[in-house]
Design a protein around this motif. Structure first.
Motif, short mmCIF file in Angstrom:
data_model
loop_
_atom_site.label_atom_id
_atom_site.label_comp_id
_atom_site.label_asym_id
_atom_site.label_seq_id
_atom_site.Cartn_x
_atom_site.Cartn_y
_atom_site.Cartn_z
N TRP A 148 0.81 -1.21 0.00
CA TRP A 148 0.00 0.00 0.00
C TRP A 148 0.85 1.26 0.00
CZ3 TRP A 148 -4.96 0.39 -1.18
CH2 TRP A 148 -5.71 -0.78 -1.17
N TYR A 152 0.14 4.13 -2.75
CA TYR A 152 -0.11 5.53 -2.37
C TYR A 152 1.08 6.44 -2.64
CZ TYR A 152 -4.38 4.12 0.09
OH TYR A 152 -5.62 3.66 0.40
N ALA A 189 -6.74 0.46 3.11
CA ALA A 189 -5.75 -0.63 3.15
C ALA A 189 -6.15 -1.69 4.16
CB ALA A 189 -4.37 -0.06 3.48
N TRP A 192 -8.98 -4.10 3.04
CA TRP A 192 -8.56 -5.18 2.14
C TRP A 192 -8.43 -6.49 2.91
CZ3 TRP A 192 -3.02 -6.42 0.39
CH2 TRP A 192 -3.03 -7.28 -0.71
#
Length: 321
Positions: A148, A152, A189, A192
């Motif tokens: 992540w 990002y 995140a 998920w």
């Protein structure tokens, strides 16, 4: 609980032979039983109850964790007073934990339920889909955080590339650096993994659901949505209670992904969480063991509310049965 009860009855009757004669336990049997009961009990007391009681005691003290026990200064409820009235990070942390809980309830939980309901149908490659979706639960938080962080990244991240905000002349979006965005970015995140975890729990509940009930609803002319809301979902009430408790606990213990993804030390604006504050105060450079222990006690009390409620309902259900 029925399995546990049956097992207990079997153990209780282990010393009775088929002819009704009582068989005495040998010395070896007693040693084995003692080890089976004693070792887990000692480990539980040493690793759970002792640290908990020590944290409760230290929450009434002022200690930097470096000197010996003689350096501990008892200050009564001063840590709690500071926490509730003076600390600039406690109430934002509580607010963020509540946002974490509401977000988990509204998005990952229904989505995980939807995935479980779809995978419960007779479709091809169901095992492959289950494995692929459950993968985030298996991999470590460090790997998840690295993934992540890459997504990002303001320069080469997937999100900014799709939005076109990483091109020359455009304003980069700092997903993890902006205090107005970083909490929501980390929540996505975390969702998920949470959706995959919820999917497995609901899938286990659906596997024990009697399909005859669904067929009877279809014969009565109910649509698939009506059959789910009026038949399937009410029958999953025990699983729903477990998932609610798990969701509350997960929202309170949120720590690893926040720490890895955002690199926060507990003071980054927008990402204050109770677990982060505890780690920062106890393990940080300016170690405040007493204040950190007070935070841990507050988190413990909040966590016990859903756990005690779940245990109470479980025992009440067993008594009614």
């Amino acid at each position: 609980m029925t399995v546990i009860t049956d097992a207990a009855e079997n153990v209780a009757g282990a010393g009775v032979s088929g002819s009704g004669r009582v068989r005495r336990l040998t010395g070896g049997d007693k040693i084995v039983l003692g080890l089976m009961v004693g070792v887990p009990t000692l480990l539980h007391v040493a690793l759970v109850w002792v640290p908990t009681l020590v944290s409760i005691l230290l929450s009434f003290s002022q200690w930097d964790g470096i000197g010996g026990l003689a350096t501990i200064k008892w200050v009564g409820v001063q840590n709690y007073t500071t926490m509730f009235t003076v600390s600039p990070t406690f109430w934002p942390a509580v607010q963020h934990n509540i946002i974490w809980l509401v977000f988990f309830v509204l998005l990952p939980t229904p989505f995980g339920m939807f995935l479980a309901y779809q995978l419960d149908k007779s479709i091809r490659f169901t095992r492959f889909y289950q494995t692929a979706i459950f993968l985030p639960v298996v991999i470590s938080a460090a790997v998840t955080g690295f993934i992540w962080q890459t997504i990002y990244d303001p320069d080469n991240g997937l999100v900014n590339s799709i939005l076109g905000t990483n091109k020359p002349g455009t304003s980069y979006i700092e997903w993890l650096g902006d205090s107005h965005l970083n909490l929501w970015a980390v929540l996505v995140a975390a969702s998920w993994r949470q959706a995959a975890y919820i999917m497995i729990l609901y899938l286990a509940g659906l596997k024990g659901f009697d399909p005859a009930l669904r067929e009877a609803a279809a014969l009565d002319g109910a649509t698939e949505w009506q059959a789910f809301t009026r038949v399937t979902f009410p029958a999953l009430r025990p699983i729903n209670i477990i998932i609610l408790v798990v969701t509350i606990i997960e929202s309170l213990r949120a720590f690893d992904l926040v720490y890895v993804v955002a690199g926060t030390n507990g003071t980054k604006p927008g990402l204050e969480l109770l677990s982060i504050l505890i780690a920062n105060n106890i393990l940080g450079e300016s170690s405040l063991v007493g204040y950190g222990s007070a935070l841990a006690v507050v988190l413990l009390v909040i966590s016990l509310v859903p756990i005690v409620s779940y245990v109470f309902q479980t025992f009440r259900k067993d008594q009614q049965a």
